[in-house]
Every structure is written in C-alpha cells, then in structure tokens.
Write a protein that holds these residues in place. Structure first.
Motif, PDB file in Angstrom:
ATOM      1  N   SER A 228      22.276 -26.097 -31.364  1.00  0.00           N
ATOM      2  CA  SER A 228      21.566 -25.110 -32.177  1.00  0.00           C
ATOM      3  C   SER A 228      20.072 -25.387 -32.201  1.00  0.00           C
ATOM      4  O   SER A 228      19.242 -24.464 -32.124  1.00  0.00           O
ATOM      5  CB  SER A 228      22.124 -25.099 -33.609  1.00  0.00           C
ATOM      6  OG  SER A 228      23.462 -24.642 -33.621  1.00  0.00           O
ATOM      7  N   ALA A 231      18.528 -24.524 -28.929  1.00  0.00           N
ATOM      8  CA  ALA A 231      18.341 -23.072 -28.846  1.00  0.00           C
ATOM      9  C   ALA A 231      17.038 -22.656 -29.516  1.00  0.00           C
ATOM     10  O   ALA A 231      16.336 -21.750 -29.034  1.00  0.00           O
ATOM     11  CB  ALA A 231      19.528 -22.353 -29.497  1.00  0.00           C
ATOM     12  N   GLN A 234      14.336 -23.254 -27.102  1.00  0.00           N
ATOM     13  CA  GLN A 234      14.303 -22.188 -26.094  1.00  0.00           C
ATOM     14  C   GLN A 234      13.579 -20.954 -26.614  1.00  0.00           C
ATOM     15  O   GLN A 234      12.799 -20.318 -25.887  1.00  0.00           O
ATOM     16  CB  GLN A 234      15.734 -21.818 -25.674  1.00  0.00           C
ATOM     17  CG  GLN A 234      16.433 -22.882 -24.840  1.00  0.00           C
ATOM     18  CD  GLN A 234      17.888 -22.509 -24.587  1.00  0.00           C
ATOM     19  OE1 GLN A 234      18.736 -22.615 -25.466  1.00  0.00           O
ATOM     20  NE2 GLN A 234      18.169 -22.039 -23.385  1.00  0.00           N
ATOM     21  N   ILE A 235      13.830 -20.615 -27.865  1.00  0.00           N
ATOM     22  CA  ILE A 235      13.159 -19.458 -28.456  1.00  0.00           C
ATOM     23  C   ILE A 235      11.661 -19.706 -28.563  1.00  0.00           C
ATOM     24  O   ILE A 235      10.842 -18.826 -28.281  1.00  0.00           O
ATOM     25  CB  ILE A 235      13.768 -19.139 -29.840  1.00  0.00           C
ATOM     26  CG1 ILE A 235      15.218 -18.670 -29.678  1.00  0.00           C
ATOM     27  CG2 ILE A 235      12.946 -18.082 -30.564  1.00  0.00           C
ATOM     28  CD1 ILE A 235      15.962 -18.541 -30.992  1.00  0.00           C
ATOM     29  N   TRP A 238      10.004 -19.346 -25.252  1.00  0.00           N
ATOM     30  CA  TRP A 238       9.930 -17.933 -24.866  1.00  0.00           C
ATOM     31  C   TRP A 238       8.839 -17.194 -25.636  1.00  0.00           C
ATOM     32  O   TRP A 238       8.022 -16.475 -25.051  1.00  0.00           O
ATOM     33  CB  TRP A 238      11.293 -17.289 -25.102  1.00  0.00           C
ATOM     34  CG  TRP A 238      11.405 -15.858 -24.685  1.00  0.00           C
ATOM     35  CD1 TRP A 238      11.298 -15.344 -23.423  1.00  0.00           C
ATOM     36  CD2 TRP A 238      11.677 -14.741 -25.542  1.00  0.00           C
ATOM     37  NE1 TRP A 238      11.496 -13.983 -23.438  1.00  0.00           N
ATOM     38  CE2 TRP A 238      11.726 -13.585 -24.724  1.00  0.00           C
ATOM     39  CE3 TRP A 238      11.905 -14.616 -26.908  1.00  0.00           C
ATOM     40  CZ2 TRP A 238      11.980 -12.319 -25.255  1.00  0.00           C
ATOM     41  CZ3 TRP A 238      12.159 -13.355 -27.431  1.00  0.00           C
ATOM     42  CH2 TRP A 238      12.192 -12.230 -26.602  1.00  0.00           C
ATOM     43  N   LYS A 273      18.904 -11.967 -27.242  1.00  0.00           N
ATOM     44  CA  LYS A 273      19.663 -12.054 -25.992  1.00  0.00           C
ATOM     45  C   LYS A 273      18.740 -12.008 -24.778  1.00  0.00           C
ATOM     46  O   LYS A 273      19.149 -12.367 -23.667  1.00  0.00           O
ATOM     47  CB  LYS A 273      20.683 -10.922 -25.925  1.00  0.00           C
ATOM     48  CG  LYS A 273      21.796 -11.039 -26.963  1.00  0.00           C
ATOM     49  CD  LYS A 273      22.774  -9.878 -26.883  1.00  0.00           C
ATOM     50  CE  LYS A 273      23.864 -10.015 -27.938  1.00  0.00           C
ATOM     51  NZ  LYS A 273      24.833  -8.879 -27.896  1.00  0.00           N
ATOM     52  N   VAL A 275      16.215 -13.911 -24.440  1.00  0.00           N
ATOM     53  CA  VAL A 275      15.734 -15.270 -24.177  1.00  0.00           C
ATOM     54  C   VAL A 275      16.565 -15.885 -23.056  1.00  0.00           C
ATOM     55  O   VAL A 275      17.796 -15.974 -23.166  1.00  0.00           O
ATOM     56  CB  VAL A 275      15.838 -16.143 -25.444  1.00  0.00           C
ATOM     57  CG1 VAL A 275      15.341 -17.557 -25.143  1.00  0.00           C
ATOM     58  CG2 VAL A 275      15.029 -15.525 -26.581  1.00  0.00           C
ATOM     59  N   HIS A 277      18.804 -18.040 -20.780  1.00  0.00           N
ATOM     60  CA  HIS A 277      19.744 -19.165 -20.909  1.00  0.00           C
ATOM     61  C   HIS A 277      20.136 -19.466 -22.354  1.00  0.00           C
ATOM     62  O   HIS A 277      20.739 -20.504 -22.620  1.00  0.00           O
ATOM     63  CB  HIS A 277      19.174 -20.430 -20.256  1.00  0.00           C
ATOM     64  CG  HIS A 277      18.616 -20.224 -18.887  1.00  0.00           C
ATOM     65  ND1 HIS A 277      19.376 -19.743 -17.841  1.00  0.00           N
ATOM     66  CD2 HIS A 277      17.359 -20.397 -18.396  1.00  0.00           C
ATOM     67  CE1 HIS A 277      18.616 -19.645 -16.765  1.00  0.00           C
ATOM     68  NE2 HIS A 277      17.401 -20.027 -17.073  1.00  0.00           N
ATOM     69  N   LEU A 278      19.805 -18.608 -23.301  1.00  0.00           N
ATOM     70  CA  LEU A 278      20.187 -18.833 -24.692  1.00  0.00           C
ATOM     71  C   LEU A 278      21.645 -18.427 -24.888  1.00  0.00           C
ATOM     72  O   LEU A 278      22.045 -17.323 -24.547  1.00  0.00           O
ATOM     73  CB  LEU A 278      19.286 -18.017 -25.621  1.00  0.00           C
ATOM     74  CG  LEU A 278      19.518 -18.201 -27.125  1.00  0.00           C
ATOM     75  CD1 LEU A 278      19.159 -19.620 -27.537  1.00  0.00           C
ATOM     76  CD2 LEU A 278      18.695 -17.192 -27.915  1.00  0.00           C
ATOM     77  N   SER A 279      22.441 -19.339 -25.435  1.00  0.00           N
ATOM     78  CA  SER A 279      23.860 -19.065 -25.677  1.00  0.00           C
ATOM     79  C   SER A 279      23.993 -18.094 -26.842  1.00  0.00           C
ATOM     80  O   SER A 279      23.626 -18.411 -27.982  1.00  0.00           O
ATOM     81  CB  SER A 279      24.596 -20.368 -25.984  1.00  0.00           C
ATOM     82  OG  SER A 279      25.932 -20.110 -26.360  1.00  0.00           O
ATOM     83  N   THR A 280      24.502 -16.907 -26.571  1.00  0.00           N
ATOM     84  CA  THR A 280      24.614 -15.894 -27.622  1.00  0.00           C
ATOM     85  C   THR A 280      25.596 -16.300 -28.709  1.00  0.00           C
ATOM     86  O   THR A 280      25.493 -15.828 -29.845  1.00  0.00           O
ATOM     87  CB  THR A 280      25.047 -14.544 -27.025  1.00  0.00           C
ATOM     88  OG1 THR A 280      26.274 -14.711 -26.309  1.00  0.00           O
ATOM     89  CG2 THR A 280      23.978 -14.016 -26.077  1.00  0.00           C
ATOM     90  N   LEU A 286      21.546 -19.810 -36.011  1.00  0.00           N
ATOM     91  CA  LEU A 286      20.143 -20.179 -35.810  1.00  0.00           C
ATOM     92  C   LEU A 286      19.279 -20.104 -37.068  1.00  0.00           C
ATOM     93  O   LEU A 286      18.437 -20.994 -37.281  1.00  0.00           O
ATOM     94  CB  LEU A 286      19.541 -19.336 -34.687  1.00  0.00           C
ATOM     95  CG  LEU A 286      20.142 -19.580 -33.292  1.00  0.00           C
ATOM     96  CD1 LEU A 286      19.369 -18.795 -32.240  1.00  0.00           C
ATOM     97  CD2 LEU A 286      20.163 -21.058 -32.950  1.00  0.00           C
TER      98      LEU A 286
END
Length: 514
Positions: A228, A231, A234-235, A238, A273, A275, A277-280, A286
């Motif tokens: 988490s 993630a 990752q956001i 982005w 979604k 982003v 490679h982000l696991s939905t 989050l």
C-alpha cells in the motif's frame, strides 16, 4: 526422477523432461518463498542464495485474508477459498519448476485469527504446504533485514505496513534497535474508515502513542515497506512527473504523505487506474494508508520518506546468508554478475577500474563505487547494433533491477555508459539525466565513460594490453604510456580517444611509447 503428470500427450513428454519435470540437478540452490499476508499472498522463486538473488518468478493473489478479522476475529470462508486455490497453484508451480526448498510463512491475519489453525491444517491437506506462522517480532526483524539488504547504509526508522499490522523498527549500521508491532494494518484502517471516517485519526494516534522511542527517528529518513505504501510512492512519481518510475529508493519530502492524503480524500480513486503498474486491488486502502503514513512521519519527525522494494521475503533470505556474503555490496555484486553474463571478458571491468585509477586519486568513496559499477558494466552492449549501444547502456543503468543506488546514482551510471558506448554530449537523454543528478556528478561520470572508451579501444578486451600500459596525469596532460614492445597498439583511434579524454578533463593529451 519425479513421475510425469497424468494426461501429458506423448509428444510433450520429452519437452517436459527438458523444462523441469525431472529431478533437480545436483547443487541446485534455487529456492522459493510463499508469503501469506493479511491482504495478499505472493510466491517468489529465486535463482539462488546469493547477495542479490535473481527473481525467476513472481506472482500474487489478492486473497484479503484479514478482511473478516475486525468483524468476528475469523478468516472468512470466501477469503480462505481464494487463498487455498492460489496456494494450490503455487505448490503445483514449484513442483513443476523442481524447487526443492520452499518456505511458506504467514503473518498477522493467520496468527491472530481464531480459525488460523484450521486454515493451516487445510492448506497442509489440500496443498501439501507447511505454513510457518511468524510472530510480530520475527516479522519486524525480517522487514528490517530486508531493508538493510537493499539499502545497507539505512539510518532511520523502517515501517512495514501489511494488511493486519504495522511494524516499526529503528535501523542503523545494518543493525536493529527498538521495534514494535502495532495492530493497524491497511485492511484494519480501511475497515475503521468505512465505519466512521472521523474515527480513523484517533485510532491511528492511539496506536502510535505506544511508540515510546519515537524521538530516535527525528531528523532521519523514514523507510516505508509494504504494497500500500509503495502504491503511494507510485502515485507521487506519477503526479510529480518524476522522470524515473522506479519505486525502490524513491525519496519524497516529509510533507508529501499529508498532501497525498488530502488529495486522495477528494479524488475519485477510479482515476488512479491511469497510474502505470498501480495495483487496482489496493485502491480502497490507499486513503487510510496515506493518513497513517502522514501520522507516522509526523510522530517520528522524519526528514524524508524513502520507499523500499525489499521487505520480509528478502529479509528471510538475507538472514540465511553467511556474514561474509551479507557484507558484500549489492550494487557491485549485481553489476559484476550482469557484466559477466552479457560481456565478453569477465575480468576486464576490474582491470579497467585499476587501470584508470591514477586519474581519480581524489575521488570520494561513493563515486569510486559508482565508477567500479560502470567498469563492470562497460561491455554489456557489444551484441547491440553500434548505433544503439549508447541507448542500451543507458537502459541497463537507469532501468536495471539494481538496489543500494539512488536515482542520481543511476543517472551517473547511465551517463558513464552512454559516453563509453559513443553517445554524444547533446543527445536528448542527457536532458533527462540532468533532471535526476547534479551537473558535477554527471560531468565526472562523463569522464569515466571517456576513459572506459579509451581503454576498450586500446585493448580490444585483452588483459595484456592493459598490463602493458599506464594511464595517468602528467603535468598539464593526460598521459598514456605504452610499455616496450607495445607501441603498435598506438593507432589513430586510440589517439583520438585519448584526446577526447584530455579535453574532458581540461587537459592536453600525450602518448608515450617505450
């Protein structure tokens, strides 16, 4: 030899024998870890027990075993069914791959559930897997060792956020200090938030009040581990348009988690979604994960937040290594292995490093380390078309599966390899590298690349030519001295590259024979 699975056509039997449906070869050191977490279950197969083992296979199942704990303290039937189906697949895969060493571990959800023992028995009966339930102390130790294996010089507090719990551990010099396990995992946060958003802040604050050693994190980085929190990194990558979308060792300012929480609180999560490679499946957790991260960073007084791609699984592997292997530099070991796999001359990288050393007598230890990595990777693009060798070098440096290396250091490696393979100083990629690393470091890396290019041309990869020559500063010039009997190595291409190196250093160039 193991028996062939039933139902294989005759035409497939020979192939099956070749691809792993036979006894593992003698000396096979491959291993696998199945990590049964409160949110996800993951199988990772490693090529061997080395300082940084290559990952051969990686797959996860989002079972959500911890979702029912808040309601009745039990694993739900539906989540157990998903988990067992995934574990049956993982067990079948490891058998097909011939992996003899499979370790299956479970964390907070299974160890705290009233029906955890029944789940363990069911997995043993249906999947043939023996689950090892690790306690909070062992989970914290594994997370800390995982971080240290990927960021050896870490000095701060590690936080490993799972679905069921949060482990906080003080690390410094590769050793653990104070640690605590708190029952505030991502799934529990999500459950509290859904019941009453206003209750989430007090719930987190009450748990963090148990951290009696929080001052030890003041002014030091907070290292975040867990899906988490990765993630969230990752956001942030982005939304900030960061040019290198690699999570491991991505660093955010200390106020970033708070901003992320406020942003996520007013964002339709479906828009995330986009982003890469982000696991939905992690989207619902989050907002709570961001609120917790902001609270932890504030409680500790952290200077910044650094993401780690390494955690419990890597820590379990690292703990089993002998001390002399654990002490190795993971970047250098990985670069050496990659250079040996893709290059033509296994020992040439180390020899080039020593050969050019007189030019860099005043070099800081951190830069010497990067220069050695560049030398070890200096022959990886020889199979590529000559016009695309600089691009290949940059790709390996920037996007390789390296650890113990920052984004700026990746950029320096990329710059060195770009010039080593003949890339120009005004190539478009240089603008990207300039966003990642300071100009002085890139200028130094360019010199490494020019020296490597000279050494590769002079020697053709031979040890004899390096041993018969010496590269050094001599007054206002870079001097290349060729020993007796080796004057024929001084071709026009060598002299051109020597001149380029001298120009790069702001010096003249001189070739001396005899």
């Amino acid at each position: 030899m193991r028996p062939m699975p039933p139902g294989l056509p005759d035409t497939m039997l020979g192939l099956a024998r070749r691809v792993g449906l036979a006894a593992a070869p003698a000396g096979d050191d491959r291993c696998a870890i199945i990590d049964i977490g409160s949110n996800s279950i993951r199988l990772v197969v490693y090529q061997g027990r080395t300082r940084i083992p290559a990952t051969m296979f990686n797959e996860k199942v989002m079972a959500g075993l911890g979702r029912g704990l808040a309601a009745n303290g039990k694993l739900s039937d539906a989540s157990m069914d998903v988990a067992v189906a995934g574990l049956r697949r993982f067990a079948a895969l490891t058998r097909a791959m011939g992996i003899a060493n499979v370790r299956t571990v479970a964390t907070a959800a299974v160890r705290e559930a009233k029906n955890g023992a029944a789940f363990i028995a069911r997995v043993a009966a249906e999947c043939g897997l023996a689950i090892e339930t690790i306690d909070g102390e062992a989970e914290a130790r594994g997370a800390a060792l995982g971080l240290v294996s990927g960021i050896p010089d870490a000095d701060g507090v590690v936080g490993d956020l799972g679905g069921g719990s949060l482990e906080l551990i003080r690390v410094k010099g590769g050793e653990m200090g104070h640690r605590i396990s708190l029952p505030i995992g991502a799934l529990r946060l999500d459950a509290v938030r859904k019941r009453d958003r206003r209750a989430l802040g007090p719930f987190i604050a009450k748990a963090l009040d148990q951290v009696g050693w929080a001052d030890e994190g003041r002014g030091r980085p907070f290292y975040m581990v867990g899906g988490s929190w990765r993630a969230l990194a990752q956001i942030h990558i982005w939304t900030s348009d960061h040019p290198l979308p690699i999570v491991h060792q991505y660093e955010m300012p200390a106020d970033a988690p708070g901003k992320l929480f406020r942003s996520l609180s007013h964002t339709d999560l479906a828009t995330l979604k986009a982003v890469p490679h982000l696991s939905t499946s992690r989207l619902p957790s989050l907002p709570g994960a961001a609120m917790l991260l902001a609270a932890v960073v504030k409680k500790l007084g952290s200077s910044s937040v650094i993401a780690s791609g390494f955690g419990l699984r890597e820590g379990l592997l690292f703990a089993d290594l002998p001390p002399e292997v654990r002490s190795l530099d993971p970047l250098i070991e990985a670069a050496r292995a990659e250079g040996a796999r893709q290059g033509r001359f296994p020992e040439h990288g180390d020899m080039l490093f020593d050969w050019m050393d007189p030019l860099f007598a005043d070099e800081p230890a951190g830069q010497r380390r990067l220069r050695l990595a560049a030398c070890l990777l200096s022959d990886i693009a020889w199979r590529a078309h000559p016009d695309f060798r600089p691009e290949r070098g940059v790709d390996v440096a920037l996007h390789g599966n390296w650890v113990a290396v920052t984004a700026a250091e990746r950029a320096a490696l990329a710059c060195a390899l770009h010039h080593n393979f003949g890339g120009s100083a005004d190539a478009p990629i240089m603008a990207t590298l300039a966003r990642l690393a300071p100009p002085p470091l890139l200028a130094r890396a360019r010199i490494w690349g020019l020296a490597l290019r000279l050494g590769q041309r002079l020697t053709g990869g031979t040890a004899v030519a390096l041993a018969a020559s010496r590269l050094e500063r001599a007054g206002d010039a870079v001097q290349l001295r060729l020993g007796p009997g080796h004057a024929d190595l001084a071709g026009d291409a060598v002299q051109r590259r020597l001149k380029l190196l001298g120009n790069g250093l702001g010096l003249g160039s001189r070739l001396v024979t005899g």
